[in-house]
Design an enzyme around this catalytic site. Structure first.
Site, short mmCIF file in Angstrom:
data_model
loop_
_atom_site.label_atom_id
_atom_site.label_comp_id
_atom_site.label_asym_id
_atom_site.label_seq_id
_atom_site.Cartn_x
_atom_site.Cartn_y
_atom_site.Cartn_z
N PHE A 90 4.28 6.74 10.24
CA PHE A 90 5.28 5.99 11.00
C PHE A 90 6.65 6.45 10.57
CE2 PHE A 90 7.97 2.11 11.22
CZ PHE A 90 7.74 1.66 12.52
N GLU A 149 9.46 -1.59 3.79
CA GLU A 149 9.27 -2.46 4.97
C GLU A 149 10.13 -3.73 4.88
OE1 GLU A 149 5.28 -2.82 6.42
OE2 GLU A 149 4.75 -0.85 5.61
N THR A 180 13.62 -4.70 2.25
CA THR A 180 13.82 -4.95 0.82
C THR A 180 13.80 -6.44 0.52
OG1 THR A 180 16.22 -5.13 0.92
CG2 THR A 180 15.31 -2.90 0.72
#
Length: 392
Positions: free
Chosen positions: A136, A371, A373
């Protein structure tokens, strides 16, 4: 090879909230981790090498797209089953869970939700079986927490587009067969593109010298005038909300996975505290060690309840992005604190590869950052409860 004596903690009898299918899914995943992951993971982490031979097993236990409909090769399971699978895999290692999470939520999910029927039929069965692996591409060298600032872009060239740019910190990149890449068109609108290995100008250099997620393959995605057929553009959703929708699914899986890492650290510390004798008695009989262990199981229990309730909301289609952020932030923070406390229970032995705690601790330093923080998720909650965005 380290023996795996793990026993799942369930202080509040949360198994009563699970269906028989949930328990079967969890049991199958846990047994696979004990058999295939635990005996080898310390060696792979020491060598900073990804155990690619585990990919077939991950597919067999349904870790790739467990909630994807069966007609596309998925298992058709619910969101709690997905969470339990991620919990058990991360109990083994965060890096292995990252591989499964990326494949499921960041590659298969956007193809399923935003792709054409032709794209679903072409890619999803191969991804579910592990014959294809994906990655991704959202984070860039200069844009992490602010993905809207991305500079990766594509230009219309008739029957194809020309893609240029770079992505950084990409799990699975070094061996991925396809990449879901987010890039801006000529009107600055963000779209998802399926980029296939072998396309001219597309390369995936590996990132080395990591002290965290050492048993996970991380790399870059480089696009130098890559010709991508227009048939490879995901048409179902564009704009920043498209990749963020994928991250919702992935962050949900992390909320469960972090519980697994915390469980493993707690179970290791508890077992050690009962067996390690100092001053004529087990250290588990001392007040300070009992304080550590009691606080660990309390925080794990709270995180279990948070993850389970979020799973129910996901099943009902009610979970919000802010609720997912809260669970991801809380559960990873909980896990990393438990890893640090558990390491202290083991004293000097806690830093060795004979036990899993130090590896979990290092891994969770990445999980608390990727994904979204720790701080960004706090601001998401803050914006949700006050109505004011503090991002700008």
């Amino acid at each position: 090879m380290r023996s795996d004596r793990f026993e799942s903690p369930d202080y509040y009898q949360l198994d009563d909230l699970l269906t028989e299918e949930h328990k079967l899914v969890r049991s199958a995943s846990q047994e696979w981790v004990k058999r295939e992951v635990s005996p080898v993971i310390e060696d792979y982490a020491q060598r900073a090498e990804f155990p690619k031979h585990l990919l077939g097993g991950l597919a067999e236990i349904g870790a790739f797209g467990p909630y994807i409909p069966e007609k596309y090769g998925g298992a058709g399971l619910d969101q709690i089953s997905y969470g339990l699978i991620m919990q058990e895999i991360e109990r083994g290692d965060s890096g292995i869970r990252s591989t499964a999470s990326v494949q499921s939520s960041l590659v298969m999910y956007p193809i399923w939700k935003y792709g054409t029927e032709e794209q679903r039929k072409k890619y999803l069965p191969k991804l579910a079986s592990g014959k294809f692996m994906g990655c991704f591409g959202l984070t860039e060298p200069d844009f992490g927490s602010n993905p809207a600032g991305m500079v990766t872009n594509f230009k219309d060239k008739g029957d194809h587009v020309l893609l240029n740019g770079a992505k950084l910190w990409i799990s699975n990149a070094p061996f991925a067969d396809i990449a879901i890449v987010w890039a801006k068109d000529e009107q600055e609108r963000i779209h998802g593109l399926i980029v296939e290995r072998g396309m001219e100008g597309f390369s995936t250099p590996e990132t080395h010298h990591k002290w965290s997620l050492r048993a996970s393959a991380t790399g870059e995605l480089i696009f130098d005038n890559v010709k991508v057929p227009k048939a490879n553009i995901l048409p179902g959703k564009s704009g920043l909300g498209a990749p963020l929708g994928c991250l919702d699914s992935a962050r949900y899986g992390i909320a469960w996975g972090a519980v697994g890492a915390a469980m493993d650290c707690y179970d290791t510390a508890l077992r050690y505290a009962k067996e390690r004798v100092q001053f004529g008695k087990p250290i588990g009989a001392t007040q300070l060690q009992q304080k550590k262990l009691a606080e660990m199981i309390t925080e794990i229990t709270k995180a279990q309840l948070l993850a389970w309730r979020l799973g129910v909301l996901r099943n009902e289609g009610k979970a919000t992005t802010a609720q997912i952020s809260m669970a991801k932030r809380n559960n990873v923070d909980m896990a990393i604190k438990i890893a640090r406390e558990a390491r202290q229970v083991l004293g000097g032995m806690g830093i060795t590869g004979e036990y899993s705690i130090m590896r979990h601790m290092m891994n969770l330093e990445s999980v608390i950052t990727y994904e979204g923080t720790h701080d960004i998720h706090l601001l998401i909650t803050g914006a949700d409860i006050t109505g004011f965005s503090a991002f700008k």
